[in-house]
Motif scaffolding. Structure first.
Motif, PDB file in Angstrom:
ATOM      1  N   SER A  86       0.824  -1.211   0.000  1.00  0.00           N
ATOM      2  CA  SER A  86       0.000   0.000   0.000  1.00  0.00           C
ATOM      3  C   SER A  86       0.858   1.261   0.000  1.00  0.00           C
ATOM      4  N   ASN A  90       0.831   4.000  -2.988  1.00  0.00           N
ATOM      5  CA  ASN A  90       0.478   5.387  -2.676  1.00  0.00           C
ATOM      6  C   ASN A  90       1.607   6.349  -3.025  1.00  0.00           C
ATOM      7  N   ILE A 103      -4.001   2.850  -9.530  1.00  0.00           N
ATOM      8  CA  ILE A 103      -5.300   2.915  -8.852  1.00  0.00           C
ATOM      9  C   ILE A 103      -5.867   1.500  -8.753  1.00  0.00           C
ATOM     10  N   HIS A 104      -5.686   0.723  -9.812  1.00  0.00           N
ATOM     11  CA  HIS A 104      -6.098  -0.678  -9.846  1.00  0.00           C
ATOM     12  C   HIS A 104      -5.414  -1.442  -8.704  1.00  0.00           C
ATOM     13  N   GLN A 106      -4.174  -0.209  -6.009  1.00  0.00           N
ATOM     14  CA  GLN A 106      -4.708   0.286  -4.743  1.00  0.00           C
ATOM     15  C   GLN A 106      -5.946  -0.527  -4.354  1.00  0.00           C
ATOM     16  N   GLY A 107      -6.779  -0.808  -5.337  1.00  0.00           N
ATOM     17  CA  GLY A 107      -7.964  -1.625  -5.086  1.00  0.00           C
ATOM     18  C   GLY A 107      -7.615  -3.046  -4.678  1.00  0.00           C
ATOM     19  N   GLU A 121     -14.441   0.677  -4.775  1.00  0.00           N
ATOM     20  CA  GLU A 121     -14.364   2.074  -5.233  1.00  0.00           C
ATOM     21  C   GLU A 121     -13.116   2.306  -6.090  1.00  0.00           C
ATOM     22  N   ARG A 122     -11.963   1.839  -5.587  1.00  0.00           N
ATOM     23  CA  ARG A 122     -10.712   2.021  -6.334  1.00  0.00           C
ATOM     24  C   ARG A 122     -10.760   1.289  -7.674  1.00  0.00           C
ATOM     25  N   GLU A 125     -12.910   3.151 -10.090  1.00  0.00           N
ATOM     26  CA  GLU A 125     -12.168   4.326 -10.569  1.00  0.00           C
ATOM     27  C   GLU A 125     -11.124   3.920 -11.612  1.00  0.00           C
TER      28      GLU A 125
END
Length: 155
Positions: A86, A90, A103-104, A106-107, A121-122, A125
């Motif tokens: 993570s 980030n 972003i993928h 992150q999900g 949500e991630r 997005e």
């Protein structure tokens, strides 16, 4: 029957009930530590052909720093160190905000941490970002990952 025997029987029944309860929880949630990740590997930019397409001034960010963080992310996924993965994702997103593949990831990290709402949500997005960039491969992968999350939630 003596009081001592009744006490032993009551204690055995209580321990049996406790054992069944703990066994059910372990079966439902798994043991802490290894083997609990929903996603064992991150998505790498070359897998979805999703290079950074941001503003040229933003591309001057050190590629060595990005590469180092991608390596940390991969290591975090492989060792199931979700916090390290993570932090790496980030850090990359701070340098390159809006990068669909990160972003993928992150999900995926959120899903591995069992934060399914954030994960969804991630991923949604990321799916939108992939589609905006014309990256159908990434969008299809997001759909598969969302399906895996839905399956995990229903079990």
């Amino acid at each position: 029957m003596g009081e001592g025997v009744k006490g032993l029987i009551a204690a055995a029944v209580l321990l049996g009930i406790l054992g069944v309860g703990i066994g059910t929880m372990v079966r439902a949630y798994g043991l802490p530590g290894k083997g609990r990740s929903l996603f064992a590997e991150p998505v790498l930019p070359e897998l979805v052909q999703c290079p950074w397409t941001g503003h040229p001034d933003e591309i001057s960010v050190s590629d060595a720093v990005i590469a180092s963080n991608i390596e940390r992310m991969v290591d975090g996924f492989k060792s199931e160190d979700h916090e390290a993965a993570s932090l790496a994702v980030n850090a990359i997103l701070r340098m390159r905000p809006g990068w669909a593949v990160m972003i993928h990831n992150q999900g995926l990290v959120a899903a591995n941490q069992r934060q399914m709402g954030i994960a969804a949500e991630r991923l949604a997005e990321a799916g939108t970002a992939y589609l905006d960039a014309g990256q159908t491969t990434g969008s299809a992968l997001v759909r598969r990952h969302l399906s895996a999350i839905a399956d995990a939630r229903s079990q």
